[in-house]
Design a protein around this motif. Sequence first.
Motif, mmCIF file in Angstrom:
data_model
loop_
_atom_site.group_PDB
_atom_site.id
_atom_site.type_symbol
_atom_site.label_atom_id
_atom_site.label_comp_id
_atom_site.label_asym_id
_atom_site.label_seq_id
_atom_site.Cartn_x
_atom_site.Cartn_y
_atom_site.Cartn_z
ATOM 1 N N LEU A 1 0.802 -1.216 0.000
ATOM 2 C CA LEU A 1 0.000 0.000 0.000
ATOM 3 C C LEU A 1 0.844 1.280 0.000
ATOM 4 O O LEU A 1 0.520 2.217 -0.755
ATOM 5 N N PRO A 2 1.924 1.398 0.789
ATOM 6 C CA PRO A 2 2.748 2.615 0.706
ATOM 7 C C PRO A 2 3.352 2.825 -0.682
ATOM 8 O O PRO A 2 3.476 3.967 -1.140
ATOM 9 N N VAL A 3 3.724 1.742 -1.353
ATOM 10 C CA VAL A 3 4.264 1.870 -2.715
ATOM 11 C C VAL A 3 3.175 2.370 -3.655
ATOM 12 O O VAL A 3 3.413 3.249 -4.503
ATOM 13 N N LEU A 4 1.983 1.817 -3.517
ATOM 14 C CA LEU A 4 0.858 2.221 -4.357
ATOM 15 C C LEU A 4 0.565 3.717 -4.198
ATOM 16 O O LEU A 4 0.390 4.450 -5.178
ATOM 17 N N THR A 5 0.541 4.162 -2.950
ATOM 18 C CA THR A 5 0.270 5.587 -2.679
ATOM 19 C C THR A 5 1.385 6.470 -3.198
ATOM 20 O O THR A 5 1.130 7.519 -3.812
ATOM 21 N N ALA A 6 2.632 6.070 -2.972
ATOM 22 C CA ALA A 6 3.771 6.887 -3.391
ATOM 23 C C ALA A 6 3.852 7.011 -4.915
ATOM 24 O O ALA A 6 4.204 8.066 -5.439
ATOM 25 N N GLN A 7 3.535 5.948 -5.611
ATOM 26 C CA GLN A 7 3.561 5.991 -7.076
ATOM 27 C C GLN A 7 2.549 7.002 -7.616
ATOM 28 O O GLN A 7 2.864 7.819 -8.500
ATOM 29 N N GLY A 8 1.335 6.976 -7.094
ATOM 30 C CA GLY A 8 0.307 7.905 -7.553
ATOM 31 C C GLY A 8 0.643 9.353 -7.240
ATOM 32 O O GLY A 8 0.476 10.243 -8.083
ATOM 33 N N LEU A 9 1.159 9.602 -6.027
ATOM 34 C CA LEU A 9 1.500 10.967 -5.641
ATOM 35 C C LEU A 9 2.665 11.517 -6.461
ATOM 36 O O LEU A 9 2.675 12.704 -6.822
ATOM 37 N N HIS A 10 3.629 10.652 -6.780
ATOM 38 C CA HIS A 10 4.779 11.125 -7.553
ATOM 39 C C HIS A 10 4.366 11.472 -8.982
ATOM 40 O O HIS A 10 4.815 12.492 -9.541
#
Length: 341
Positions: A307-316
């Motif tokens: 989940l942190p990877v998923l969120t970080a990818q979208g925000l970046h």
Amino acid sequence: GPLGAETADTYQLSLAASYEIDLWQELSSRAEAARLETLASLANVESLYLTLSAQLVDLYYLAVEQRAQLELADQTIASFAETLQRVETRYREGLVPALDVYQSRQNLASARAQRPIFAANLAVAEHALSVLLARFPERDLTAGLADLPVPLLDLPVGVPAQLLKRRPDIQAALLQLQASDKRIAAAIADRFPSFSLTGNYGGASAELGNLLSSGNIFWNMLLNLAQPVLDGGRRRAEVDRTEAVFRENLAAYHQTVLTAMREVEDALANGQATVERIARLEDRVEATAASLRLATERYLQGFSDYLPVLTAQGLHFEAQSALLAARRQLIADRIQLARAL
């Protein structure tokens, strides 16, 4: 006849010229008004050229930005696809649950869904650019320039107000005001008597050779005085009308100057806000990049879920896209400032 045969030829020549003495400067005022109105029309044409040039450049860089957005979407899709491969490999090895695979596929599908939007925006911008250039709507007009120019030069602290005098719309409004003033002078002069100088030249002779003889040439110089007759107040009303037009043009000139000052202030304010926004977005891109890198490392090392990877990818991806849009907006702000000045 009883006196024998007789032959005669007759020739007639007559020229007339009339010249009005411009004692009250009526004719010169009308001529000057026409000259000023011509210059105002030329200034309006120049204003149109300036507006079209600004619109052309703005559309061009909008297309360049959309092309950059499209390239960013392709890079993001490739990155998400690579991440999905890693997640699927770890899933086959039994290291991660199936939920991580579905979340990674969801992120990749979301990035792919954004690409058609940027592609359509690019097509619309290039179509508009083509039509502005009097061409059939076509694509790939901006293929030669894929990057937005960064950074832009900073503006000086103060912008002299004298630059506004170069604006063609202000020049046109001032020329129209001056022309209406001359129209008032002509209308007032029309109420006074007018003088005309008339000359007649004529000749008649039975033989062509006698046509130019001094005995058959006469000049008649007349000085005519024409006093305005009763006209039911038409001339007085014309004076009132021209004075009303002058007041209207004066108000239009004031409005044009105020509008020009507002456009300059708006462009300066928007440009300053966009510069600050770009600085914040650059910080955000750096932060989201670092967050994505750390989240990916922790996930691959088994210290966290996906989940942190998923969120970080979208925000970046969102931060990079917003930065591109802000950089293009700064170019648009500078274009508007140049046009306003």
